[in-house]
Design a protein around this motif. Structure first.
Motif, short mmCIF file in Angstrom:
data_model
loop_
_atom_site.label_atom_id
_atom_site.label_comp_id
_atom_site.label_asym_id
_atom_site.label_seq_id
_atom_site.Cartn_x
_atom_site.Cartn_y
_atom_site.Cartn_z
N LEU A 273 57.01 -0.01 127.76
CA LEU A 273 56.69 0.29 129.16
C LEU A 273 55.22 0.63 129.40
CD1 LEU A 273 59.76 2.54 130.08
CD2 LEU A 273 59.41 0.14 130.69
N HIS A 274 54.59 1.31 128.45
CA HIS A 274 53.27 1.88 128.71
C HIS A 274 52.16 1.38 127.79
CE1 HIS A 274 55.22 4.58 131.50
NE2 HIS A 274 56.05 4.98 130.55
N LEU A 275 52.49 0.48 126.86
CA LEU A 275 51.47 -0.02 125.94
C LEU A 275 51.42 -1.55 125.93
CD1 LEU A 275 52.07 2.40 122.92
CD2 LEU A 275 50.18 2.50 124.56
N GLU A 276 52.46 -2.17 125.40
CA GLU A 276 52.42 -3.61 125.15
C GLU A 276 52.23 -4.43 126.43
OE1 GLU A 276 52.50 -6.82 122.34
OE2 GLU A 276 52.29 -4.66 122.12
N GLU B 238 60.93 12.03 129.68
CA GLU B 238 62.01 11.19 130.20
C GLU B 238 61.76 10.76 131.64
OE1 GLU B 238 65.34 8.92 129.71
OE2 GLU B 238 64.21 10.06 128.22
N SER B 239 61.03 11.57 132.41
CA SER B 239 60.78 11.22 133.81
C SER B 239 59.91 9.97 133.93
CB SER B 239 60.10 12.39 134.53
OG SER B 239 58.80 12.63 134.01
N THR B 240 59.09 9.69 132.93
CA THR B 240 58.24 8.49 132.97
C THR B 240 58.99 7.25 132.51
OG1 THR B 240 57.40 8.77 130.70
CG2 THR B 240 56.22 9.92 132.46
N ARG B 241 60.17 7.44 131.93
CA ARG B 241 60.97 6.31 131.44
C ARG B 241 62.18 6.01 132.31
NH1 ARG B 241 59.58 9.31 126.66
NH2 ARG B 241 61.53 10.50 126.80
N LEU B 242 62.69 7.03 132.99
CA LEU B 242 63.98 6.91 133.66
C LEU B 242 64.00 5.80 134.70
CD1 LEU B 242 66.81 8.09 133.92
CD2 LEU B 242 65.91 9.68 135.64
N THR B 243 63.00 5.75 135.58
CA THR B 243 63.01 4.77 136.67
C THR B 243 62.81 3.35 136.17
OG1 THR B 243 60.65 5.18 137.05
CG2 THR B 243 62.23 6.43 138.39
N HIS B 244 62.32 3.19 134.94
CA HIS B 244 62.08 1.86 134.39
C HIS B 244 63.05 1.52 133.26
CE1 HIS B 244 58.34 1.41 136.65
NE2 HIS B 244 58.06 2.66 136.32
N ARG B 245 64.11 2.31 133.12
CA ARG B 245 65.02 2.11 132.00
C ARG B 245 65.64 0.72 132.01
NH1 ARG B 245 69.07 6.90 130.82
NH2 ARG B 245 67.07 7.79 130.16
N GLN C 168 67.05 -7.23 135.33
CA GLN C 168 67.98 -6.93 134.24
C GLN C 168 68.33 -8.16 133.42
OE1 GLN C 168 71.33 -4.87 136.00
NE2 GLN C 168 70.34 -2.89 135.77
N THR C 169 68.28 -9.36 134.03
CA THR C 169 68.66 -10.58 133.33
C THR C 169 67.47 -11.33 132.73
OG1 THR C 169 68.58 -11.77 135.43
CG2 THR C 169 70.72 -10.91 134.73
N THR C 170 66.26 -10.85 132.94
CA THR C 170 65.06 -11.53 132.42
C THR C 170 65.15 -11.70 130.90
OG1 THR C 170 63.72 -10.59 134.21
CG2 THR C 170 62.54 -11.36 132.26
N PRO C 171 64.77 -12.89 130.38
CA PRO C 171 64.25 -14.06 131.09
C PRO C 171 65.35 -15.07 131.43
CG PRO C 171 63.90 -14.35 128.75
CD PRO C 171 64.60 -13.03 128.92
N THR C 172 65.25 -15.65 132.61
CA THR C 172 66.12 -16.76 133.01
C THR C 172 65.23 -17.83 133.64
OG1 THR C 172 66.50 -16.00 135.29
CG2 THR C 172 67.95 -15.10 133.57
N ARG C 173 65.82 -18.96 133.96
CA ARG C 173 65.05 -20.03 134.60
C ARG C 173 64.56 -19.61 135.98
NH1 ARG C 173 65.44 -25.01 132.09
NH2 ARG C 173 64.78 -26.04 134.01
#
Length: 225
Positions: free
Chosen positions: A49-52, A129-136, A210-215
Protein backbone atom coordinates in the motif's frame (compact mmCIF):
# COMPACT_ATOMS: atom_id res chain seq x y z
CA UNK A 1 29.00 -23.62 1.96
CA UNK A 2 25.25 -23.46 1.16
CA UNK A 3 24.13 -21.28 -1.70
CA UNK A 4 22.82 -17.95 -0.37
CA UNK A 5 19.65 -17.82 -2.42
CA UNK A 6 16.61 -15.77 -1.31
CA UNK A 7 14.89 -19.06 -0.50
CA UNK A 8 17.76 -20.19 1.75
CA UNK A 9 17.80 -16.81 3.48
CA UNK A 10 14.05 -17.09 4.00
CA UNK A 11 14.34 -20.59 5.49
CA UNK A 12 17.16 -19.47 7.77
CA UNK A 13 15.06 -16.56 9.00
CA UNK A 14 12.11 -18.89 9.51
CA UNK A 15 14.14 -21.36 11.57
CA UNK A 16 15.63 -18.57 13.67
CA UNK A 17 12.31 -17.02 14.67
CA UNK A 18 11.43 -17.06 18.34
CA UNK A 19 7.75 -16.41 17.67
CA UNK A 20 5.51 -17.98 15.04
CA UNK A 21 2.43 -15.89 15.80
CA UNK A 22 2.81 -13.86 12.59
CA UNK A 23 3.46 -14.87 8.99
CA UNK A 24 6.78 -14.52 7.21
CA UNK A 25 6.70 -13.42 3.56
CA UNK A 26 9.27 -13.73 0.78
CA UNK A 27 8.41 -11.26 -1.99
CA UNK A 28 10.07 -9.59 -4.96
CA UNK A 29 10.12 -5.80 -5.29
CA UNK A 30 10.32 -4.36 -8.79
CA UNK A 31 10.82 -0.87 -7.37
CA UNK A 32 14.16 -1.77 -5.77
CA UNK A 33 14.88 -4.87 -7.91
CA UNK A 34 15.36 -7.06 -4.86
CA UNK A 35 13.85 -9.88 -2.84
CA UNK A 36 12.43 -8.90 0.53
CA UNK A 37 11.66 -10.86 3.67
CA UNK A 38 8.71 -9.29 5.47
CA UNK A 39 8.15 -10.21 9.10
CA UNK A 40 4.37 -9.92 9.39
CA UNK A 41 1.08 -9.42 7.57
CA UNK A 42 1.28 -5.75 8.58
CA UNK A 43 4.65 -5.36 6.85
CA UNK A 44 3.27 -7.07 3.73
CA UNK A 45 0.31 -4.67 3.68
CA UNK A 46 2.62 -1.70 4.21
CA UNK A 47 4.82 -2.77 1.30
CA UNK A 48 1.85 -3.17 -1.04
CA UNK A 49 0.00 0.00 0.00
CA UNK A 50 2.68 2.52 0.94
CA UNK A 51 5.91 1.47 -0.78
CA UNK A 52 5.80 -0.64 -3.94
CA UNK A 53 2.85 1.05 -5.67
CA UNK A 54 3.19 4.45 -3.99
CA UNK A 55 4.36 6.98 -6.64
CA UNK A 56 5.68 9.42 -4.02
CA UNK A 57 8.23 6.80 -2.87
CA UNK A 58 11.11 6.35 -5.31
CA UNK A 59 13.34 4.07 -3.26
CA UNK A 60 13.32 2.23 0.05
CA UNK A 61 15.17 -0.36 2.06
CA UNK A 62 14.64 -2.45 5.16
CA UNK A 63 17.53 -1.84 7.58
CA UNK A 64 19.48 -4.90 8.63
CA UNK A 65 19.82 -6.04 12.22
CA UNK A 66 23.06 -4.08 12.67
CA UNK A 67 21.86 -0.88 10.96
CA UNK A 68 21.12 1.20 14.03
CA UNK A 69 20.65 4.96 14.31
CA UNK A 70 21.29 7.15 17.34
CA UNK A 71 20.21 10.58 18.50
CA UNK A 72 22.51 13.60 18.39
CA UNK A 73 24.05 12.61 21.72
CA UNK A 74 24.90 9.15 20.40
CA UNK A 75 22.93 7.52 23.19
CA UNK A 76 19.75 5.55 22.60
CA UNK A 77 19.65 3.70 19.28
CA UNK A 78 16.83 2.48 17.06
CA UNK A 79 16.24 0.60 13.82
CA UNK A 80 13.37 1.89 11.64
CA UNK A 81 11.12 -0.71 10.02
CA UNK A 82 11.68 0.96 6.63
CA UNK A 83 13.77 3.86 5.35
CA UNK A 84 12.39 5.45 2.19
CA UNK A 85 13.35 8.23 -0.19
CA UNK A 86 10.43 10.27 -1.48
CA UNK A 87 10.04 12.06 -4.80
CA UNK A 88 11.27 15.32 -3.25
CA UNK A 89 14.52 13.65 -2.21
CA UNK A 90 13.66 13.58 1.48
CA UNK A 91 14.22 10.64 3.81
CA UNK A 92 11.35 8.99 5.65
CA UNK A 93 11.44 6.60 8.58
CA UNK A 94 8.43 4.27 8.54
CA UNK A 95 7.25 2.62 11.73
CA UNK A 96 4.74 -0.18 11.11
CA UNK A 97 2.53 -1.03 14.08
CA UNK A 98 -0.08 -3.74 14.57
CA UNK A 99 -3.44 -2.53 15.84
CA UNK A 100 -4.29 1.10 16.50
CA UNK A 101 -2.07 3.77 18.03
CA UNK A 102 -3.97 6.59 19.73
CA UNK A 103 -2.38 10.00 19.29
CA UNK A 104 -2.98 10.93 22.92
CA UNK A 105 -1.33 7.75 24.21
CA UNK A 106 1.81 7.77 22.08
CA UNK A 107 4.53 5.86 23.89
CA UNK A 108 7.87 7.18 25.02
CA UNK A 109 9.46 4.90 22.42
CA UNK A 110 7.58 6.58 19.55
CA UNK A 111 8.42 10.05 20.87
CA UNK A 112 12.10 9.07 21.04
CA UNK A 113 12.04 7.54 17.55
CA UNK A 114 10.42 10.66 16.11
CA UNK A 115 13.21 12.77 17.61
CA UNK A 116 15.92 10.39 16.39
CA UNK A 117 14.47 10.53 12.88
CA UNK A 118 14.70 14.33 12.97
CA UNK A 119 18.27 14.12 14.32
CA UNK A 120 19.16 11.93 11.31
CA UNK A 121 17.51 14.22 8.76
CA UNK A 122 14.40 12.09 8.23
CA UNK A 123 10.65 12.51 8.64
CA UNK A 124 9.07 10.01 11.03
CA UNK A 125 5.87 8.38 9.75
CA UNK A 126 3.76 6.04 11.84
CA UNK A 127 1.53 3.47 10.13
CA UNK A 128 -1.04 1.56 12.19
CA UNK A 129 -4.26 -0.29 11.39
CA UNK A 130 -6.06 2.97 10.59
CA UNK A 131 -3.74 3.51 7.59
CA UNK A 132 -4.51 0.02 6.27
CA UNK A 133 -8.19 -0.48 7.07
CA UNK A 134 -9.75 1.65 4.31
CA UNK A 135 -7.48 0.06 1.69
CA UNK A 136 -7.74 -3.53 2.90
CA UNK A 137 -9.73 -4.58 -0.17
CA UNK A 138 -6.71 -3.61 -2.32
CA UNK A 139 -4.31 -6.08 -0.72
CA UNK A 140 -5.22 -9.26 -2.60
CA UNK A 141 -5.54 -7.48 -5.97
CA UNK A 142 -2.12 -5.87 -5.50
CA UNK A 143 -0.65 -9.20 -4.44
CA UNK A 144 -2.07 -10.79 -7.60
CA UNK A 145 -0.46 -8.02 -9.66
CA UNK A 146 2.91 -8.72 -8.06
CA UNK A 147 2.63 -12.38 -9.10
CA UNK A 148 2.93 -11.28 -12.74
CA UNK A 149 6.04 -9.25 -11.91
CA UNK A 150 7.63 -12.12 -9.99
CA UNK A 151 6.93 -14.67 -12.74
CA UNK A 152 8.63 -12.53 -15.40
CA UNK A 153 11.49 -11.13 -13.30
CA UNK A 154 14.11 -13.39 -14.93
CA UNK A 155 12.72 -13.07 -18.45
CA UNK A 156 13.73 -10.50 -21.04
CA UNK A 157 10.67 -8.37 -21.74
CA UNK A 158 12.39 -5.13 -22.80
CA UNK A 159 10.85 -5.33 -26.28
CA UNK A 160 7.42 -5.78 -24.68
CA UNK A 161 7.98 -2.75 -22.45
CA UNK A 162 8.97 -0.61 -25.43
CA UNK A 163 5.96 -1.71 -27.45
CA UNK A 164 3.73 -1.03 -24.45
CA UNK A 165 5.26 2.41 -23.85
CA UNK A 166 4.51 3.32 -27.46
CA UNK A 167 0.94 2.07 -27.07
CA UNK A 168 0.40 3.87 -23.74
CA UNK A 169 1.80 7.11 -25.16
CA UNK A 170 -0.64 6.95 -28.06
CA UNK A 171 -3.76 5.59 -26.35
CA UNK A 172 -3.30 7.43 -23.00
CA UNK A 173 -5.98 5.31 -21.29
CA UNK A 174 -8.00 2.16 -21.72
CA UNK A 175 -8.57 -1.32 -20.32
CA UNK A 176 -6.38 -4.40 -20.05
CA UNK A 177 -8.60 -6.09 -22.62
CA UNK A 178 -8.07 -3.29 -25.14
CA UNK A 179 -4.32 -3.41 -24.50
CA UNK A 180 -4.18 -7.16 -25.13
CA UNK A 181 -6.31 -6.85 -28.26
CA UNK A 182 -4.05 -4.10 -29.65
CA UNK A 183 -0.92 -6.24 -29.16
CA UNK A 184 -1.97 -9.76 -30.24
CA UNK A 185 1.54 -11.01 -31.09
CA UNK A 186 2.95 -10.30 -27.61
CA UNK A 187 2.51 -12.78 -24.72
CA UNK A 188 -0.38 -11.62 -22.50
CA UNK A 189 1.50 -12.42 -19.29
CA UNK A 190 4.43 -10.28 -20.42
CA UNK A 191 2.14 -7.41 -21.42
CA UNK A 192 0.36 -7.40 -18.08
CA UNK A 193 3.66 -7.66 -16.20
CA UNK A 194 5.09 -4.75 -18.19
CA UNK A 195 2.03 -2.61 -17.46
CA UNK A 196 2.34 -3.38 -13.74
CA UNK A 197 6.02 -2.44 -13.88
CA UNK A 198 5.07 0.91 -15.42
CA UNK A 199 2.51 1.38 -12.66
CA UNK A 200 5.13 0.72 -9.97
CA UNK A 201 7.47 3.16 -11.73
CA UNK A 202 4.75 5.82 -11.62
CA UNK A 203 4.27 6.00 -15.40
CA UNK A 204 0.69 4.73 -15.43
CA UNK A 205 -2.10 4.36 -12.90
CA UNK A 206 -4.20 1.23 -12.49
CA UNK A 207 -7.71 1.16 -11.08
CA UNK A 208 -7.67 -1.27 -8.15
CA UNK A 209 -10.87 -3.20 -7.50
CA UNK A 210 -11.50 -6.44 -5.65
CA UNK A 211 -11.33 -8.45 -8.89
CA UNK A 212 -8.23 -6.75 -10.35
CA UNK A 213 -6.73 -7.71 -12.73
CA UNK A 214 -9.44 -8.44 -15.30
CA UNK A 215 -9.91 -7.47 -18.93
CA UNK A 216 -12.09 -4.60 -17.66
CA UNK A 217 -9.37 -3.18 -15.38
CA UNK A 218 -8.75 0.41 -16.43
CA UNK A 219 -5.38 2.13 -16.75
CA UNK A 220 -4.31 5.67 -17.64
CA UNK A 221 -1.01 7.33 -18.48
CA UNK A 222 0.52 9.78 -16.05
CA UNK A 223 1.43 13.26 -17.24
CA UNK A 224 5.13 12.52 -16.65
CA UNK A 225 5.16 9.63 -19.14
Amino acid sequence: MPNKTPENAFLARLRGRKSTRSNLWLVYSHKIRSDLILESNQELAHWLLHLEFEPSIVNFWIPGANELYADQRGGRKTRPDVIATNASGGLEWHEVKAGYVEENTVSEQIIAQRQMAADNGATYRLFDESTRLTHRYELMPRLRLMHFVAVTRSQSIDHVRQALLNYVSEAQSGTLGEMLQANPVLPPTHLIAALIQLSIEGRVTLDIEQTTPTRQTRWSARASL
